[in-house]
Design a protein around this motif. Structure first.
Motif, short mmCIF file in Angstrom:
data_model
loop_
_atom_site.label_atom_id
_atom_site.label_comp_id
_atom_site.label_asym_id
_atom_site.label_seq_id
_atom_site.Cartn_x
_atom_site.Cartn_y
_atom_site.Cartn_z
N MET A 83 0.68 -1.44 -0.18
CA MET A 83 0.09 -0.04 -0.03
C MET A 83 0.34 1.22 0.19
O MET A 83 0.61 2.88 -0.85
CB MET A 83 -1.33 -0.07 1.14
CG MET A 83 -2.60 -1.15 0.48
SD MET A 83 -3.17 -0.03 1.66
CE MET A 83 -3.55 -0.73 3.62
N VAL A 84 2.06 0.99 1.04
CA VAL A 84 2.66 2.34 0.75
C VAL A 84 3.28 2.56 -0.50
O VAL A 84 3.30 3.81 -1.07
CB VAL A 84 4.05 2.48 1.76
CG1 VAL A 84 5.27 3.06 1.34
CG2 VAL A 84 2.89 2.43 3.01
N GLU A 85 3.54 1.57 -1.11
CA GLU A 85 4.51 1.89 -2.76
C GLU A 85 3.86 1.85 -3.43
O GLU A 85 3.75 2.78 -4.70
CB GLU A 85 5.11 0.09 -2.78
CG GLU A 85 6.52 0.43 -3.71
CD GLU A 85 7.06 -0.94 -3.61
OE1 GLU A 85 7.63 -1.46 -5.34
OE2 GLU A 85 7.55 -1.51 -2.89
N HIS A 86 2.54 1.37 -4.03
CA HIS A 86 2.05 1.17 -5.33
C HIS A 86 0.32 2.13 -4.70
O HIS A 86 -0.61 2.02 -5.48
CB HIS A 86 1.00 0.07 -5.44
CG HIS A 86 2.52 -1.05 -5.84
ND1 HIS A 86 2.92 -0.86 -7.05
CD2 HIS A 86 3.08 -1.50 -5.40
CE1 HIS A 86 4.87 -1.12 -7.24
NE2 HIS A 86 4.37 -2.23 -6.09
N ARG A 100 0.16 -9.44 -5.07
CA ARG A 100 1.27 -8.42 -4.94
C ARG A 100 1.99 -9.29 -3.41
O ARG A 100 2.90 -8.77 -3.61
CB ARG A 100 1.28 -6.74 -5.22
CG ARG A 100 1.85 -6.28 -6.35
CD ARG A 100 1.20 -5.04 -6.31
NE ARG A 100 1.52 -4.50 -8.18
CZ ARG A 100 1.36 -3.60 -8.66
NH1 ARG A 100 0.58 -2.45 -8.15
NH2 ARG A 100 1.65 -2.89 -10.11
N VAL A 101 0.68 -9.19 -2.82
CA VAL A 101 1.03 -8.87 -1.51
C VAL A 101 1.64 -10.45 -1.41
O VAL A 101 2.61 -10.74 -0.41
CB VAL A 101 -0.22 -8.90 -0.36
CG1 VAL A 101 -0.34 -9.45 1.01
CG2 VAL A 101 -0.92 -6.91 -0.90
N THR A 103 2.87 5.35 6.07
CA THR A 103 1.55 4.19 6.81
C THR A 103 0.64 4.87 6.65
O THR A 103 -0.24 4.46 6.62
CB THR A 103 2.30 3.19 7.36
OG1 THR A 103 3.00 4.79 9.06
CG2 THR A 103 3.28 2.35 6.87
N TYR A 104 0.50 6.09 7.65
CA TYR A 104 -1.04 6.91 7.80
C TYR A 104 -1.13 6.45 6.52
O TYR A 104 -2.11 7.14 6.31
CB TYR A 104 -0.22 7.92 9.14
CG TYR A 104 -1.92 8.64 9.26
CD1 TYR A 104 -1.98 8.16 10.75
CD2 TYR A 104 -2.07 10.31 8.75
CE1 TYR A 104 -2.81 8.92 11.06
CE2 TYR A 104 -2.85 10.49 9.50
CZ TYR A 104 -3.70 10.13 10.13
OH TYR A 104 -4.61 10.95 10.87
N VAL A 105 -0.66 7.61 5.29
CA VAL A 105 -0.93 8.43 4.76
C VAL A 105 -1.97 7.58 3.86
O VAL A 105 -2.46 7.22 3.33
CB VAL A 105 -0.31 9.52 3.96
CG1 VAL A 105 -0.92 9.94 2.75
CG2 VAL A 105 0.57 10.43 4.80
N ALA A 106 -1.20 5.75 3.70
CA ALA A 106 -1.48 5.24 2.75
C ALA A 106 -3.02 4.66 3.32
O ALA A 106 -4.04 4.93 2.45
CB ALA A 106 -0.79 3.52 3.43
N GLY A 107 -3.31 4.55 4.94
CA GLY A 107 -4.29 4.27 5.24
C GLY A 107 -5.66 5.07 5.38
O GLY A 107 -6.35 4.92 4.88
N LEU A 108 -5.05 6.81 4.90
CA LEU A 108 -6.08 7.78 4.72
C LEU A 108 -6.14 7.29 3.79
O LEU A 108 -7.85 7.98 3.07
CB LEU A 108 -5.18 9.65 4.87
CG LEU A 108 -5.19 9.64 6.04
CD1 LEU A 108 -4.85 11.02 5.65
CD2 LEU A 108 -6.26 9.82 6.86
N GLU A 109 -5.94 7.08 1.99
CA GLU A 109 -6.39 6.32 0.36
C GLU A 109 -7.65 5.86 1.06
O GLU A 109 -8.84 5.73 0.66
CB GLU A 109 -5.41 5.58 -0.01
CG GLU A 109 -4.44 6.63 -0.24
CD GLU A 109 -3.57 5.86 -0.90
OE1 GLU A 109 -3.26 5.43 -2.18
OE2 GLU A 109 -1.87 5.60 -1.13
#
Length: 199
Positions: free
Chosen positions: A25-28, A37-38, A99-105
């Motif tokens: 999630m952070v990368e893509h 991917r996972v 990681t936090y910003v990825a969660g906001l997605e």
């Protein structure tokens, strides 16, 4: 295999999958989060992956909750500090991480996905509580309504700074904005009494 060993192995596999999902999630981004991917990143079989998570939505929500638990533990570890500014710095640091910003997605995706919105609800409320509670006990002379506005306003500000940081990385300015918010709000942050600090 003994039941305890089997359970321990299953928990290790689940943690491995969750860590891999966070990295993907952070990368893509959320849009690039795929089972393949996972699976590749975690180095597990498709069966092991789907045994724990039957859908991408379930995996994404679990990955965000996994990160939130670690962030909550870090915040709780900072609560004992005698310096309120240091606590604000910890909250700021946590909320500006990829990681936090990825969660906001996921929050943005939940706008048009009611099932995702419902699944994210409990974890989002728990993280908000973990971010807000350490400060609320240190804010002087605010009635309940103003206290709620202070806590929710600070969380909204932190989220906004996190999203803004995607386009412009200005941590010093962000800290100045946070301090201006505290001053403008008239919040008088109190240090934790020395008897409350961990020994």
């Amino acid at each position: 295999m003994e039941p305890e060993r089997r359970q321990s192995r299953a928990l290790r596999t689940r943690d491995l999958v969750l860590s891999a999902a966070v990295e993907v999630m952070v990368e893509h981004g959320y849009a690039g989060l795929t089972m393949q991917r996972v699976q590749t990143r975690a180095g597990v079989t498709r069966g092991a992956l789907t045994h724990h998570f039957s859908s991408m939505r379930e995996l994404a929500v679990a990955a965000v909750d996994h990160v939130a638990r670690a962030q909550g533990a870090e915040i709780q570890g900072a609560v004992g500090t005698a310096d309120p500014t240091a606590l604000i710095d910890v909250l700021h640091e946590v909320t500006r991480r990829p990681t936090y910003v990825a969660g906001l997605e996921l929050w943005v995706a939940a706008r048009t996905d009611p099932a995702l919105r419902e699944a994210l609800g409990p974890g989002a409320r728990e993280l908000a509580r973990q971010l807000r509670e350490p400060l609320l006990g240190r804010v002087g002379d605010l009635d309940d309504e103003r206290l709620e506005v202070f806590g929710d306003g600070l969380l909204s500000l932190l989220r906004g700074l996190a999203i803004g940081g995607v386009l412009r990385d200005r941590p010093a300015l962000e800290k100045a904005v946070l301090q201006a918010w505290l001053v403008a709000f008239g919040a008088d942050l109190q240090p934790v009494p020395s008897s409350s600090a961990p020994g």
